[in-house]
Motif scaffolding. Structure first.
Motif, PDB file in Angstrom:
ATOM      1  N   ALA A 192     -11.285  -6.388   5.965  1.00 36.17           N
ATOM      2  CA  ALA A 192     -10.518  -5.893   5.187  1.00 36.17           C
ATOM      3  C   ALA A 192      -9.984  -6.890   4.047  1.00 36.17           C
TER       4      ALA A 192
ATOM      5  N   ARG B   3     -11.449  -6.802  12.337  1.00 41.29           N
ATOM      6  CA  ARG B   3     -11.244  -5.630  11.512  1.00 41.29           C
ATOM      7  C   ARG B   3     -10.301  -5.988  10.346  1.00 41.29           C
TER       8      ARG B   3
ATOM      9  N   TRP C  66     -12.112  -7.431   1.418  1.00 42.22           N
ATOM     10  CA  TRP C  66     -11.972  -6.452   0.299  1.00 42.22           C
ATOM     11  C   TRP C  66     -10.863  -6.803  -0.552  1.00 42.22           C
ATOM     12  N   LEU C  67      -9.812  -6.989  -0.055  1.00 43.34           N
ATOM     13  CA  LEU C  67      -8.535  -7.431  -0.880  1.00 43.34           C
ATOM     14  C   LEU C  67      -9.008  -8.586  -1.883  1.00 43.34           C
TER      15      LEU C  67
ATOM     16  N   ARG D 140     -11.404  -8.508  18.509  1.00 39.57           N
ATOM     17  CA  ARG D 140     -12.207  -7.176  17.581  1.00 39.57           C
ATOM     18  C   ARG D 140     -11.348  -6.770  16.720  1.00 39.57           C
TER      19      ARG D 140
ATOM     20  N   ILE E  83     -15.115   8.192   6.013  1.00 39.31           N
ATOM     21  CA  ILE E  83     -14.399   7.305   5.633  1.00 39.31           C
ATOM     22  C   ILE E  83     -14.704   6.549   4.255  1.00 39.31           C
TER      23      ILE E  83
ATOM     24  N   PHE F 258      -3.375   6.911   4.467  1.00 41.33           N
ATOM     25  CA  PHE F 258      -4.710   6.891   5.445  1.00 41.33           C
ATOM     26  C   PHE F 258      -5.287   5.521   5.567  1.00 41.33           C
ATOM     27  N   VAL F 259      -5.262   4.909   4.481  1.00 39.89           N
ATOM     28  CA  VAL F 259      -5.736   3.432   4.507  1.00 39.89           C
ATOM     29  C   VAL F 259      -5.003   2.464   5.283  1.00 39.89           C
TER      30      VAL F 259
ATOM     31  N   LEU G 244       0.907  -1.303  -0.079  1.00 43.40           N
ATOM     32  CA  LEU G 244       0.120   0.086  -0.014  1.00 43.40           C
ATOM     33  C   LEU G 244       0.901   1.215   0.036  1.00 43.40           C
TER      34      LEU G 244
ATOM     35  N   HIS H 154     -17.939   1.349   7.478  1.00 46.18           N
ATOM     36  CA  HIS H 154     -17.604   2.380   7.725  1.00 46.18           C
ATOM     37  C   HIS H 154     -18.498   3.522   7.710  1.00 46.18           C
TER      38      HIS H 154
ATOM     39  N   PHE I 131     -11.085  -7.624  -4.421  1.00 45.14           N
ATOM     40  CA  PHE I 131     -10.245  -6.557  -5.433  1.00 45.14           C
ATOM     41  C   PHE I 131      -9.408  -7.519  -6.502  1.00 45.14           C
TER      42      PHE I 131
ATOM     43  N   LYS J 238      -3.819  -1.725  13.677  1.00 49.82           N
ATOM     44  CA  LYS J 238      -4.262  -3.091  14.176  1.00 49.82           C
ATOM     45  C   LYS J 238      -3.177  -4.055  14.100  1.00 49.82           C
TER      46      LYS J 238
ATOM     47  N   ASP K  84      -4.519   2.773   9.648  1.00 55.80           N
ATOM     48  CA  ASP K  84      -5.101   1.992  10.629  1.00 55.80           C
ATOM     49  C   ASP K  84      -5.068   0.378  10.491  1.00 55.80           C
TER      50      ASP K  84
ATOM     51  N   LEU L 109     -15.989  -4.112   2.746  1.00 53.60           N
ATOM     52  CA  LEU L 109     -15.809  -3.197   3.971  1.00 53.60           C
ATOM     53  C   LEU L 109     -16.664  -1.817   4.084  1.00 53.60           C
TER      54      LEU L 109
HETATM   55  C1  1PW Z   1      -5.625  -1.854  -2.912  1.00 52.04           C
HETATM   56  C2  1PW Z   1      -6.617  -2.802  -1.933  1.00 52.04           C
HETATM   57  C3  1PW Z   1      -5.658  -2.940  -0.616  1.00 52.04           C
HETATM   58  C4  1PW Z   1      -6.519  -3.533   0.432  1.00 52.04           C
HETATM   59  C5  1PW Z   1      -5.994  -3.276   1.709  1.00 52.04           C
HETATM   60  C6  1PW Z   1      -6.962  -3.034   2.977  1.00 52.04           C
HETATM   61  C7  1PW Z   1      -6.603  -2.006   4.048  1.00 52.04           C
HETATM   62  C8  1PW Z   1      -7.973  -1.957   4.830  1.00 52.04           C
HETATM   63  C9  1PW Z   1      -7.684  -0.836   5.835  1.00 52.04           C
HETATM   64  C10 1PW Z   1      -8.947   0.097   5.657  1.00 52.04           C
HETATM   65  C11 1PW Z   1      -9.033   1.249   6.426  1.00 52.04           C
HETATM   66  C12 1PW Z   1      -9.702   2.503   6.156  1.00 52.04           C
HETATM   67  C13 1PW Z   1      -9.792   3.576   7.364  1.00 52.04           C
HETATM   68  C14 1PW Z   1      -9.779   3.236   8.798  1.00 52.04           C
HETATM   69  C15 1PW Z   1     -10.939   2.749   9.185  1.00 52.04           C
HETATM   70  C16 1PW Z   1     -11.182   2.147  10.784  1.00 52.04           C
HETATM   71  O1  1PW Z   1     -12.173   3.051  11.140  1.00 52.04           O
HETATM   72  C17 1PW Z   1     -11.901   0.775  10.619  1.00 52.04           C
HETATM   73  N1  1PW Z   1     -10.780  -0.164  10.237  1.00 52.04           N
HETATM   74  C18 1PW Z   1     -10.955  -1.053   9.321  1.00 52.04           C
HETATM   75  C19 1PW Z   1      -9.703  -1.684   8.890  1.00 52.04           C
HETATM   76  O2  1PW Z   1     -11.740  -1.223   8.424  1.00 52.04           O
HETATM   77  C20 1PW Z   1     -12.535   0.260  11.806  1.00 52.04           C
HETATM   78  O3  1PW Z   1     -11.609  -0.050  12.842  1.00 52.04           O
HETATM   79  P1  1PW Z   1     -11.969   0.609  14.354  1.00 52.04           P
HETATM   80  O4  1PW Z   1     -12.308   2.113  14.307  1.00 52.04           O
HETATM   81  O5  1PW Z   1     -13.443  -0.137  14.922  1.00 52.04           O
HETATM   82  O6  1PW Z   1     -10.903   0.408  15.296  1.00 52.04           O
END
Ligand code: 1PW
Length: 213
Positions: free
Chosen positions: A113, A109, A116-117, A105, A153, A51-52, A42, A149, A120, A59, A55, A145
């Motif tokens: 994700a 998360r 999603w990967l 938890r 986001i 920003f992606v 990434l 959100h 994708f 985690k 988080d 995902l």
């Molecule tokens: C090019 C494709 C790559 C896929 C990689 C996946 C990375 C996933 C990260 C997404 C993060 C988006 C912004 C953060 C959001 C958080 O609020 C959320 N975290 C996730 C991983 O969804 C929820 O976490 P929280 O707030 O309950 O601690």
């Protein structure tokens, strides 16, 4: 100092391959190594993705803390983690209580994700040569995902996706060889990610952990 090894998505996907045991347990060590590699990937996509990845980094750090902590032998696999945290009352089931985030938890998360990967990469693999990476990415995000959100986001994510390079350039950033080589590698590697995803999904569903706050 030695030059850092050339980054290839092949090795990242191999980590997910190595994380399922014969007894269908998911090992946290290789799972987190897979995530570390994805995060590196990434980063190579540019600042707009930080920003992606931020988080995801947070985690992964929480989980690495547990895996290297006092109770490390409880955090060898997802199965042993779930068993330990539930039996010790460490998981907030209905509302966050201000205690440290549980492994359950936190992994949930990452698990969402990973879906999603998976979607994708599958879209990239089966997409036409002229298909737009940003559209594949947005569609897979909306199908997975995004449901978890808040609006702000979702908005920021969708803006970041527009910066993704075209499909063939993207396949080349993976550093697996030609675009055709990358497509072939994805065909081999994706079933392993699918497998990790479904074992985790089953485990969390069985223990009613799919909605942890
Ligand atoms: C090019 C494709 C790559 C896929 C990689 C996946 C990375 C996933 C990260 C997404 C993060 C988006 C912004 C953060 C959001 C958080 O609020 C959320 N975290 C996730 C991983 O969804 C929820 O976490 P929280 O707030 O309950 O601690």
């Amino acid at each position: 100092m030695a030059a850092p090894a050339a980054f290839s998505l092949r090795e990242v996907l191999a980590a997910f391959q190595g994380c399922v045991t014969e007894r269908r347990e998911v090992l946290l060590g290789p799972y987190l190594r897979g995530w570390r590699g994805l995060i590196r990937f990434l980063h190579s996509l540019g600042a707009i993705f930080s920003f992606v990845s931020k988080d995801a980094v947070a985690k992964v750090q929480i989980m690495e803390g547990y895996c290297g902590g006092e109770q490390r032998e409880r955090y060898v696999s997802l199965q042993s983690m779930v068993e330990y945290e539930l039996a010790s009352g460490l998981v907030d089931l209905h509302k966050r209580s201000g205690r440290p985030d549980s492994g359950c938890r936190t992994v949930l998360r990452l698990h969402r994700a990973l879906r999603w990967l998976q979607l994708f990469l599958e879209g990239l693999r089966t997409g036409r040569e002229d298909s737009r990476t940003s559209v594949i990415c947005t569609d897979s995000y909306n199908a997975s995902l995004a449901a978890y959100h808040p609006w702000v986001i979702r908005k920021a994510a969708t803006v970041a996706f527009c910066a993704l390079p075209p499909r063939n350039a993207f396949l080349e950033i993976m550093n697996v060889g030609t675009a055709e080589d990358a497509v072939a590698m994805l065909g081999e590697a994706l079933p392993y990610i699918c497998n990790v995803y479904s074992i985790t999904q089953e485990l969390f569903a069985h223990h009613k952990l799919l909605d942890l706050p």
